[in-house]
Design an enzyme around this catalytic site. Structure first.
Site, PDB file in Angstrom:
ATOM      1  N   GLU A  68       2.582   5.640  -3.598  1.00  0.00           N
ATOM      2  CA  GLU A  68       2.509   5.208  -2.208  1.00  0.00           C
ATOM      3  C   GLU A  68       3.543   6.027  -1.451  1.00  0.00           C
ATOM      4  OE1 GLU A  68       3.428   0.920  -0.895  1.00  0.00           O
ATOM      5  OE2 GLU A  68       1.888   0.787  -2.459  1.00  0.00           O
ATOM      6  N   ASP A 103      10.708  -3.275   6.316  1.00  0.00           N
ATOM      7  CA  ASP A 103      11.519  -2.664   5.265  1.00  0.00           C
ATOM      8  C   ASP A 103      12.976  -3.107   5.322  1.00  0.00           C
ATOM      9  OD1 ASP A 103       9.615  -0.868   3.882  1.00  0.00           O
ATOM     10  OD2 ASP A 103       9.330  -0.108   5.905  1.00  0.00           O
TER      11      ASP A 103
END
Length: 245
Positions: A35, A46
């Site tokens: 990914e 994140d």
């Protein structure tokens, strides 16, 4: 059945031109998928380590155009699935169909765009992805109802991404031991393979989550090596070997 390891990293770190080498390391070390994060100035899902990776990559000069040229340069050397992960704004700025066309030309197999709402996906983007033969993966969390899990699974292709906890990536709260949630997921009849991510740091975590799923996604622990180890090439190989062997 072999449980699949999917390794995430942010494109453009530690240096701008390291992307293709990292891709080869991930493949050659035994991961079954990769990914690649497309750097963005506001990566809301994140945690601090991957946020820092986004900042560094942007400072290094990484862009979607640059990433596509890097992907195209190694297209014939990478045989495992490549998923691009990012946020919708830069993709829309690039042009959604143009983006998908470039993905197809660069050997990308699928996309994860966490901030693209499923209703909008169905209405505006699903047909474009199908036209370019690209998978699209939605995320589910411990708060997602069974009905919505089935809905998001029905829209997804490639795999369904189960976030191990309702937190940002790299969270240290042992969310991978969220047994009830993992059990619930394993009992729902899904169309897609189930991959679990967020908080998986080592072989023990990987084995724990893959008891109830088809694979695990490791991002923060791998990105940490790229950001902080001088000999990141060897260390990143060792890290992947330690999980798959």
């Amino acid at each position: 059945m072999t449980k699949k390891l999917n390794i995430y990293f942010t494109a453009g770190i530690p240096k701008l031109e390291d992307t293709s080498e990292i891709m080869k390391i991930i493949q050659d070390s035994g991961a079954q998928m990769m990914e690649i994060g497309m750097p963005y100035s506001d990566p809301v899902a994140d945690g601090p380590i991957i946020q820092h990776a986004h900042e560094l990559a942007l400072k290094n000069g990484m862009s979607i155009e640059k990433l596509f040229s890097q992907l195209k340069s190694v297209k014939n050397e990478i045989n495992i699935p490549i998923i691009l992960m990012g946020y919708i704004n830069p993709v829309l700025s690039f042009g959604f169909e143009e983006f998908c066309k470039n993905c197809a030309e660069a050997g990308v197999t699928g996309l994860i765009i966490p901030d693209l709402p499923p209703v909008e996906f169905e209405k505006n983007y699903q047909k474009i992805l199908e036209k370019y033969n690209l998978n699209f993966t939605f995320l589910v969390t411990p708060e997602t109802s069974d009905k919505r899990i089935k809905y998001l699974d029905s829209l997804s292709s490639g795999f369904l991404y189960a976030v191990s906890s309702s937190s940002t990536t790299g969270n240290e709260n042992k969310a991978v031991n969220n047994e009830d949630y993992l059990q619930k997921l394993s009992e729902i009849e899904l169309k897609n393979p189930l991959f679990i991510g967020f908080g998986i740091k080592d072989k023990n975590d990987f084995e724990a989550v893959t008891k109830k799923s088809d694979g695990g996604i490791i991002g923060t622990a791998f990105v940490n090596i790229l950001l902080n180890e001088k000999d990141w090439k060897e260390k990143s190989k060792d890290f992947i070997h330690s999980i798959v062997n």
